[in-house]
Motif scaffolding. Structure first.
Motif, PDB file in Angstrom:
ATOM      1  N   PHE A 972      39.691  24.155  45.137  1.00 20.03           N
ATOM      2  CA  PHE A 972      40.959  24.878  45.269  1.00 20.03           C
ATOM      3  C   PHE A 972      41.399  25.411  43.905  1.00 20.03           C
ATOM      4  CE2 PHE A 972      45.422  25.665  45.872  1.00 20.03           C
ATOM      5  CZ  PHE A 972      45.496  26.126  47.185  1.00 20.03           C
ATOM      6  N   ALA A 973      41.836  26.687  43.876  1.00 18.23           N
ATOM      7  CA  ALA A 973      42.271  27.284  42.610  1.00 18.23           C
ATOM      8  C   ALA A 973      43.320  28.353  42.872  1.00 18.23           C
ATOM      9  CB  ALA A 973      41.084  27.901  41.872  1.00 18.23           C
ATOM     10  N   GLN A 974      44.233  28.490  41.935  1.00 20.87           N
ATOM     11  CA  GLN A 974      45.271  29.519  42.003  1.00 20.87           C
ATOM     12  C   GLN A 974      45.204  30.394  40.768  1.00 20.87           C
ATOM     13  OE1 GLN A 974      48.595  26.609  42.976  1.00 20.87           O
ATOM     14  NE2 GLN A 974      49.246  28.367  44.215  1.00 20.87           N
ATOM     15  N   ALA A 975      45.659  31.648  40.906  1.00 19.62           N
ATOM     16  CA  ALA A 975      45.662  32.579  39.786  1.00 19.62           C
ATOM     17  C   ALA A 975      46.804  33.569  39.977  1.00 19.62           C
ATOM     18  CB  ALA A 975      44.322  33.316  39.693  1.00 19.62           C
ATOM     19  N   GLY A 976      47.057  34.347  38.929  1.00 21.27           N
ATOM     20  CA  GLY A 976      48.132  35.329  38.996  1.00 21.27           C
ATOM     21  C   GLY A 976      47.776  36.569  38.222  1.00 21.27           C
ATOM     22  N   GLY A 977      48.616  37.589  38.360  1.00 22.26           N
ATOM     23  CA  GLY A 977      48.387  38.838  37.654  1.00 22.26           C
ATOM     24  C   GLY A 977      49.658  39.650  37.558  1.00 22.26           C
ATOM     25  N   ARG A 978      49.566  40.809  36.851  1.00 24.01           N
ATOM     26  CA  ARG A 978      50.751  41.645  36.611  1.00 24.01           C
ATOM     27  C   ARG A 978      50.599  43.047  37.192  1.00 24.01           C
ATOM     28  NH1 ARG A 978      49.190  39.427  31.903  1.00 24.01           N
ATOM     29  NH2 ARG A 978      48.447  41.426  31.128  1.00 24.01           N
ATOM     30  N   LYS A 979      49.500  43.295  37.940  1.00 27.76           N
ATOM     31  CA  LYS A 979      49.246  44.639  38.444  1.00 27.76           C
ATOM     32  C   LYS A 979      49.029  44.614  39.966  1.00 27.76           C
ATOM     33  CE  LYS A 979      47.082  46.114  34.096  1.00 27.76           C
ATOM     34  NZ  LYS A 979      45.850  46.644  33.458  1.00 27.76           N
ATOM     35  N   PRO A 980      50.141  44.628  40.714  1.00 31.53           N
ATOM     36  CA  PRO A 980      50.018  44.589  42.184  1.00 31.53           C
ATOM     37  C   PRO A 980      49.227  45.765  42.742  1.00 31.53           C
ATOM     38  CG  PRO A 980      52.284  44.190  41.488  1.00 31.53           C
ATOM     39  CD  PRO A 980      51.550  44.652  40.279  1.00 31.53           C
ATOM     40  N   GLU A 981      49.254  46.895  42.043  1.00 33.95           N
ATOM     41  CA  GLU A 981      48.551  48.069  42.550  1.00 33.95           C
ATOM     42  C   GLU A 981      47.042  47.854  42.622  1.00 33.95           C
ATOM     43  OE1 GLU A 981      49.213  48.683  38.068  1.00 33.95           O
ATOM     44  OE2 GLU A 981      50.297  47.851  39.803  1.00 33.95           O
ATOM     45  N   ASN A 982      46.537  46.868  41.885  1.00 30.39           N
ATOM     46  CA  ASN A 982      45.097  46.594  41.895  1.00 30.39           C
ATOM     47  C   ASN A 982      44.705  45.524  42.911  1.00 30.39           C
ATOM     48  OD1 ASN A 982      45.003  48.388  39.815  1.00 30.39           O
ATOM     49  ND2 ASN A 982      44.513  46.914  38.207  1.00 30.39           N
ATOM     50  N   LEU A 983      45.688  44.971  43.617  1.00 31.15           N
ATOM     51  CA  LEU A 983      45.390  43.858  44.524  1.00 31.15           C
ATOM     52  C   LEU A 983      44.407  44.250  45.638  1.00 31.15           C
ATOM     53  CD1 LEU A 983      45.829  40.959  45.417  1.00 31.15           C
ATOM     54  CD2 LEU A 983      47.883  41.700  46.654  1.00 31.15           C
ATOM     55  N   PRO A 984      44.569  45.390  46.328  1.00 31.84           N
ATOM     56  CA  PRO A 984      43.612  45.739  47.393  1.00 31.84           C
ATOM     57  C   PRO A 984      42.171  45.812  46.893  1.00 31.84           C
ATOM     58  CG  PRO A 984      45.588  47.096  47.560  1.00 31.84           C
ATOM     59  CD  PRO A 984      45.688  46.383  46.263  1.00 31.84           C
ATOM     60  N   SER A 985      41.959  46.471  45.768  1.00 34.85           N
ATOM     61  CA  SER A 985      40.586  46.591  45.247  1.00 34.85           C
ATOM     62  C   SER A 985      40.067  45.240  44.768  1.00 34.85           C
ATOM     63  CB  SER A 985      40.546  47.607  44.096  1.00 34.85           C
ATOM     64  OG  SER A 985      41.427  47.232  43.047  1.00 34.85           O
ATOM     65  N   ALA A 986      40.963  44.391  44.210  1.00 32.37           N
ATOM     66  CA  ALA A 986      40.544  43.069  43.762  1.00 32.37           C
ATOM     67  C   ALA A 986      40.095  42.209  44.941  1.00 32.37           C
ATOM     68  CB  ALA A 986      41.696  42.381  43.018  1.00 32.37           C
ATOM     69  N   LEU A 987      40.827  42.286  46.074  1.00 32.78           N
ATOM     70  CA  LEU A 987      40.430  41.522  47.257  1.00 32.78           C
ATOM     71  C   LEU A 987      39.126  42.048  47.835  1.00 32.78           C
ATOM     72  CD1 LEU A 987      43.892  41.025  49.026  1.00 32.78           C
ATOM     73  CD2 LEU A 987      42.524  39.295  47.815  1.00 32.78           C
ATOM     74  N   GLU A 988      38.923  43.366  47.759  1.00 31.48           N
ATOM     75  CA  GLU A 988      37.661  43.935  48.232  1.00 31.48           C
ATOM     76  C   GLU A 988      36.499  43.446  47.369  1.00 31.48           C
ATOM     77  OE1 GLU A 988      35.029  45.711  50.545  1.00 31.48           O
ATOM     78  OE2 GLU A 988      37.183  45.582  50.954  1.00 31.48           O
ATOM     79  N   LYS A 989      36.744  43.369  46.059  1.00 28.72           N
ATOM     80  CA  LYS A 989      35.738  42.842  45.135  1.00 28.72           C
ATOM     81  C   LYS A 989      35.458  41.379  45.439  1.00 28.72           C
ATOM     82  CE  LYS A 989      33.264  42.551  41.294  1.00 28.72           C
ATOM     83  NZ  LYS A 989      31.870  43.073  41.236  1.00 28.72           N
ATOM     84  N   ALA A 990      36.501  40.627  45.769  1.00 30.57           N
ATOM     85  CA  ALA A 990      36.332  39.212  46.110  1.00 30.57           C
ATOM     86  C   ALA A 990      35.468  39.063  47.350  1.00 30.57           C
ATOM     87  CB  ALA A 990      37.690  38.559  46.314  1.00 30.57           C
ATOM     88  N   ARG A 991      35.726  39.939  48.329  1.00 31.43           N
ATOM     89  CA  ARG A 991      34.964  39.879  49.578  1.00 31.43           C
ATOM     90  C   ARG A 991      33.477  40.168  49.309  1.00 31.43           C
ATOM     91  NH1 ARG A 991      37.834  43.090  51.967  1.00 31.43           N
ATOM     92  NH2 ARG A 991      39.152  41.683  53.217  1.00 31.43           N
ATOM     93  N   GLU A 992      33.212  41.205  48.503  1.00 30.80           N
ATOM     94  CA  GLU A 992      31.824  41.580  48.201  1.00 30.80           C
ATOM     95  C   GLU A 992      31.107  40.478  47.423  1.00 30.80           C
ATOM     96  OE1 GLU A 992      32.092  45.188  46.050  1.00 30.80           O
ATOM     97  OE2 GLU A 992      32.815  46.384  47.766  1.00 30.80           O
ATOM     98  N   ASP A 993      31.789  39.943  46.389  1.00 29.85           N
ATOM     99  CA  ASP A 993      31.164  38.909  45.558  1.00 29.85           C
ATOM    100  C   ASP A 993      30.920  37.633  46.348  1.00 29.85           C
ATOM    101  OD1 ASP A 993      31.298  40.681  43.525  1.00 29.85           O
ATOM    102  OD2 ASP A 993      32.856  39.648  42.364  1.00 29.85           O
ATOM    103  N   LEU A 994      31.859  37.300  47.219  1.00 27.05           N
ATOM    104  CA  LEU A 994      31.731  36.070  47.999  1.00 27.05           C
ATOM    105  C   LEU A 994      30.556  36.180  48.963  1.00 27.05           C
ATOM    106  CD1 LEU A 994      33.161  33.380  48.077  1.00 27.05           C
ATOM    107  CD2 LEU A 994      34.735  34.280  49.790  1.00 27.05           C
ATOM    108  N   VAL A 995      30.442  37.330  49.623  1.00 30.14           N
ATOM    109  CA  VAL A 995      29.327  37.550  50.553  1.00 30.14           C
ATOM    110  C   VAL A 995      28.001  37.505  49.804  1.00 30.14           C
ATOM    111  CG1 VAL A 995      28.215  39.248  52.065  1.00 30.14           C
ATOM    112  CG2 VAL A 995      30.688  38.846  52.237  1.00 30.14           C
ATOM    113  N   ALA A 996      27.948  38.179  48.649  1.00 31.86           N
ATOM    114  CA  ALA A 996      26.696  38.222  47.891  1.00 31.86           C
ATOM    115  C   ALA A 996      26.306  36.837  47.393  1.00 31.86           C
ATOM    116  CB  ALA A 996      26.851  39.184  46.709  1.00 31.86           C
ATOM    117  N   THR A 997      27.271  36.100  46.888  1.00 35.14           N
ATOM    118  CA  THR A 997      26.977  34.766  46.340  1.00 35.14           C
ATOM    119  C   THR A 997      26.533  33.802  47.426  1.00 35.14           C
ATOM    120  OG1 THR A 997      28.607  35.089  44.578  1.00 35.14           O
ATOM    121  CG2 THR A 997      27.938  32.828  45.043  1.00 35.14           C
TER     122      THR A 997
END
Length: 1003
Positions: A972-997
């Motif tokens: 379990f881990a938590q994180a934060g950021g200051r750029k909400p506008e990047n959240l959709p692309s960041a989640l898409e990146k998370a989905r791709e990396d998670l599937v690949a890994t």
């Protein structure tokens, strides 16, 4: 009657005979005792000294105890540590001369000072390691306290002086312990001439001191001179008699001293000791060869002023500035391989060796270096803390913190755990500090008086660092392994990212220098540019050490040079007639100023107190009355500063015009002066009360005496308890109520100190005349400030705050007199409004506020529970969006946005999904709860973690895409950021990396 007289005479004769016999026997006893002592010393040498290639060394088989010397030596002889290393050969005649005199470090210091005292020099004390010069962070040279004299800013009080100055330098920190001569703390013995003697005398005395007083063989002393200094060459060759082959001409870089681009400068002459004269006197002999030579004495002939055009103009007053390194001359005279094995430092190394349970003689080079570093750094730390510097993250405090933390790491490398007395969580540096303090008697006698505070500050700083050291070292080790792994794959040079170095500094308290040292040991470099960028983003204030003493001769346009000292009348009068001696506008001299002008006024006499000693300046007015041709004018004075003994009145011309040479009526605002007097005397009472309540070792670390309040900074290692603050207030108010008359007197400094007067922090005092302010039976301090005549004038005293401002430094703010009345009235008005708002009496306000806070906490908890329930409901709705990865073995994956869900609720949602979806499952959720804020969470079930996929490592790179960071546990881990506008692309990146890994792990 005659018989009685005769008998009395007979008795007196018998008595004096007995006295005479007693002194004869005493003389014989002393003589025999000295013979016995001499024999004992010779026996000790035969038993424990061996000679190897002419170098006198002590065998490690046994160490004899120190022998007490006759009282006339004034310092104990401490036997220096020697090793069997074959270096520094000494001729037989030199050995005999060395061994015939006390060559302990304390004795060398004393002999140096006595040598120059017998030649007309005034012996002056070492100045503080915290210099008055704002261009220098720490005292780095013996001449620093004389800088105003060299500049001609203040008249000399003596024609020549000699000192043993404590110094700190940190520019060669990486060489400490690795070379024979580098230190952070050292003592510089110096003799100085202020327009008295010059080159000839300085050279002759340096030679006499070295070869006669200290007994150095003349054929072992080499001399360097500036390449064009023929005068020095002639003196050394013809008047001193040094052979030409041992006089080396050297260039400007080595033998021409400058204070900066402009200012006083001049050629140097340096004395070097030759450990191997048998190597010959060839022309190509290099005095910089550390294996053969050591520079121990430097003579600076300050004879020129360098102009902005680069021209060298002869100085009207030629000065001498010299420096002889005590540790270096001790190494030579005690015949040991390096400065660290002299009696000045080796006892500290022996203590550290005891704590580490190792033998210095048998230790490897790395361990010896660690022992030397700890010993050196603790000398610096003890004397810095004694002089009022506490560990912090800026300026001088950062130097102390950095040295302590380097020492802690070196101790850990030696296997020192805890305090070595069974407490594994304890501190070992206090034991080392105790040894440093034990050796401090002849260096700075004040250190022992401050021992408890010094040791406590060191203990707290060490324990504070140890709390984060282990975690920080693990992280650093991980980062270095990653850097080496990446470099191995890319075939590039391994380096540590600047952001990682900053994380270690900011979060774990690792000075970047320590990180660099550890990285260097592993063969990894640091991205220092990246580190500095991170520092600049966070840094609001910083201060760097200056390692050059800057001297600048004042410009001819400086108006103060032709103006006499201002006569201060303010102790006895608040108004006076004075003559305008100069006017300055924007720093430029003018003859006349008119209405609206901001002006600086210099008067021949003044009742205005200039800001100093923590007390702010008087306010008031300068009046020019209309008389004949003289125009009426009014200048409002809002500040008064003091340049040496010249008062500069800063103000605004409210009406009329003011001219140089005109007479003015200078009038101080009496009400404001009274407020300052009240607060200044109250400050003295506060210091006395603190010493009574919390301990005599408490000392002032700064102060402010203002019209509306007083501020007092003091050395203490914890916050004061409520009952202590109450006791302090009660004491002070009792003293105020005693209506004690103050006594003010002017005394020589030595007399004032003998009487028990306390010197104020950061102040410099005239040895011949100081002002002592005493509240009889309560307080006695050296002080030039203004004070009430009777404690009853203070009326009342109230502490308004107590807080920590730095490690080991506390601050009290308080009000007294008229400011106390204003404070109480203001608080009463606020309480009245509060009672009206809450609809309760004053005595019921506390209960009412506590009830309201409890209601607020309950309401917040209820709202939080509702948000969590809503988040769990949302999670249940989106759970059907989970998809599978893999074929033979499948893992369910869910990566989704939860809109504006807050961080705590996002965590609840993730925990719900992990518990309801079947293992193995991986969940990544994101949200934007506020503007410019991103929350992320990653939750991996045991089945996913078992594959080597960790939530903490996975979420960090995703958070960086949103301008943030974070981490956590494998599951379990938590994180934060200051750029909400990047959240959709960041989640898409998370989905791709998670599937690949996961696909890669499942094969």
């Amino acid at each position: 009657m005659v018989l009685h007289f005769s008998r009395r005479r007979s008795l007196l004769i018998h008595f004096y005979s007995l006295v005479f016999i007693f002194f004869i026997k005493f003389f014989v006893f002393i003589k025999n005792r000295r013979r016995g002592l001499s024999s004992l010393l010779q026996w000790e040498k035969k038993q424990s000294l061996t000679t190897n290639e002419g170098f006198v060394t002590r065998t490690s088989a046994g160490v004899s105890p120190s022998i007490l010397l006759p009282r006339s030596t004034q310092s104990p002889q401490i036997i220096a540590k020697s090793s069997s290393v074959s270096v520094q050969p000494v001729s037989e005649d030199a050995k005999e001369d060395y061994q015939s005199k006390d060559v302990s470090g304390d004795s060398i210091r004393r002999r140096f000072l006595e040598f120059f005292a017998s030649r007309g020099h005034k012996v002056l004390p070492s100045s503080s390691l915290v210099p008055e010069d704002p261009t220098v962070l720490l005292t780095i040279a013996g001449m620093l306290q004389f800088k105003p004299i060299f500049l001609g800013k203040v008249p000399r009080e003596v024609p020549c002086a000699t000192t043993a100055q404590r110094c700190i330098r940190t520019n060669d920190l990486e060489n400490v312990g690795k070379t024979a001569r580098h230190h952070t703390f050292f003592e510089m013995l110096g003799n100085f001439s202020f327009g008295d003697y010059f080159k000839k005398e300085a050279i002759k005395w340096a030679w006499e001191l070295s070869t006669i007083e200290f007994g150095l063989p003349a054929n072992r002393v080499w001399v360097s001179i500036y390449e064009d200094d023929d005068e020095a060459f002639e003196i050394w060759k013809n008047e001193v008699g040094v052979s030409v082959e041992r006089i080396k001409r050297m260039g400007e870089a080595d033998n021409f001293w400058t204070s900066g681009p402009t200012g006083p400068c001049g050629p140097c002459s340096e004395l070097y000791y030759d450990f191997y004269p048998e190597r010959g006197y060839d022309e190509d002999v290099d005095l910089g060869d550390d294996t053969r030579f050591i520079e121990f004495y430097n003579l600076v002939f300050m004879q020129y002023n360098k102009t902005e055009d680069g021209l060298l103009e002869p100085l009207k007053q030629k000065n001498i500035d010299t420096g002889l390194g005590l540790e270096r001359i001790a190494q030579i005279l005690q015949k040991v391989p390096n400065n660290y094995e002299t009696d000045l430092i080796y006892p500290i190394i022996a203590k550290i060796s005891e704590l580490a349970n190792i033998s210095y003689d048998s230790a490897n080079d790395k361990a010896k270096t660690s022992l030397k570093v700890i010993a050196d750094h603790m000398r610096a730390v003890v004397y810095l803390i004694s002089d009022g510097v506490s560990p912090s993250n800026i300026g001088r405090g950062y130097v102390v913190r950095r040295l302590i933390r380097r020492a802690v790491r070196k101790g850990k490398s030696l296997g020192i755990n805890g305090d070595m007395n069974g407490n594994l969580k304890g501190a070992f540096l206090p034991a080392v500090a105790e040894k440093v303090i034990e050796l401090s008697t002849y260096i700075d006698s004040d250190v022992k008086l401050k021992a408890s505070r010094i040791i406590e500050e060191i203990r707290q700083e060490e324990l504070h660092f140890k709390k984060t050291l282990e975690r920080g070292e693990k992280l650093l080790d991980q980062k270095l392994n990653d850097a080496l792994s990446i470099a191995d794959k890319t075939k590039d040079t391994p380096y540590l990212d600047g952001k990682d170095a900053f994380l270690l500094y900011d979060t774990f308290g690792f000075p970047v220098e320590i990180t660099a040292e550890v990285a260097e040991e592993r063969g990894v470099s640091i991205d220092m540019n990246g580190f500095e960028v991170e520092m600049e983003n966070q840094r609001r204030q910083s201060q760097a050490a200056h390692n050059v003493v800057k001297l600048t001769v004042e410009d001819d346009a400086d108006m103060t040079k032709n103006i006499a000292d201002t006569e201060f009348l303010g102790y006895d009068s608040l108004s006076a007639r004075a003559v305008v001696k100069s006017l300055l506008v924007n720093g430029k001299p003018v003859i006349r100023v008119s209405e609206g002008s901001e002006v600086e006024v210099l008067l021949d006499r003044t009742p205005f107190y200039a800001e100093s000693g923590g007390q702010i300046a008087d306010h008031g007015f300068l009046y020019v009355s209309s008389d004949g041709n003289q125009e009426k004018a009014v200048v409002e004075v809002s500040d008064v500063q003091k340049s040496l003994k010249i008062f500069v009145h800063k103000g605004t011309v409210k009406s009329g015009a003011l001219e140089v040479g005109k007479e003015v009526e200078a009038a101080v605002d009496a009400d404001l002066r009274q407020r300052a007097k009240v607060h200044h005397t109250a400050t003295h009472l506060l210091q006395s009360a603190l010493k009574k309540v919390v301990g005599q070792e408490t000392s002032q670390a700064g102060s402010l005496v203002a019209f509306d309040r007083l501020r007092f900074d003091f050395n203490f290692n914890r916050s004061l308890h409520d009952n202590e603050l109450e006791e302090i207030e009660c004491l002070i108010n009792r003293w105020i109520g005693d209506a004690t008359r103050l006594e003010t007197k002017v005394l020589p400094l030595a007399d004032a100190k003998r009487a028990g007067a306390i010197a104020m922090f950061g102040e410099k005092y005239d040895e011949n005349e100081v002002r002592v302010v005493e509240v009889p039976g309560v307080s006695m301090e050296l002080c030039g400030g203004t004070h009430v005549g009777n404690t009853a004038e203070i009326r009342a005293f109230k502490i308004i705050s107590e807080q920590g401002i730095a490690s080991g430094i506390r601050r009290i703010e308080a009000v007294a007199g008229e400011a106390f009345i204003e404070y109480i009235n203001s608080r009463d008005s606020q309480m009245t409004r509060l009672c009206s708002t809450l609809k309760v009496k004053a005595e019921d306000v506390t209960n009412r506020v506590e009830n309201l806070l409890e209601e607020l906490r309950a309401a917040r908890k209820e709202a939080s529970d509702l948000r969590s329930k809503a988040a769990v409901y949302k999670a249940s709705v989106i759970s059907n969006k989970a998809f599978t990865v893999g074929t033979s073995q499948t893992i369910r994956v869910l990566v989704e946005s939860m809109d504006d869900t807050d961080a705590d609720s996002l965590k609840s949602a993730a925990e719900h999904l992990i518990s309801t979806l079947e293992d193995p499952v991986a969940v990544v959720l994101g949200s934007s709860p506020e503007k410019d804020k991103v929350s992320l969470v990653a939750a991996f079930s045991p089945g996913v973690v078992s594959l080597g996929v960790q939530a903490g490592k996975f979420i960090g790179p995703i958070a960086k895409l949103c301008g943030g960071g974070g981490g956590g546990k494998p599951n379990f881990a938590q994180a934060g950021g200051r750029k909400p506008e990047n959240l959709p692309s960041a989640l898409e990146k998370a989905r791709e990396d998670l599937v690949a890994t996961l696909s890669e792990k499942l094969g």
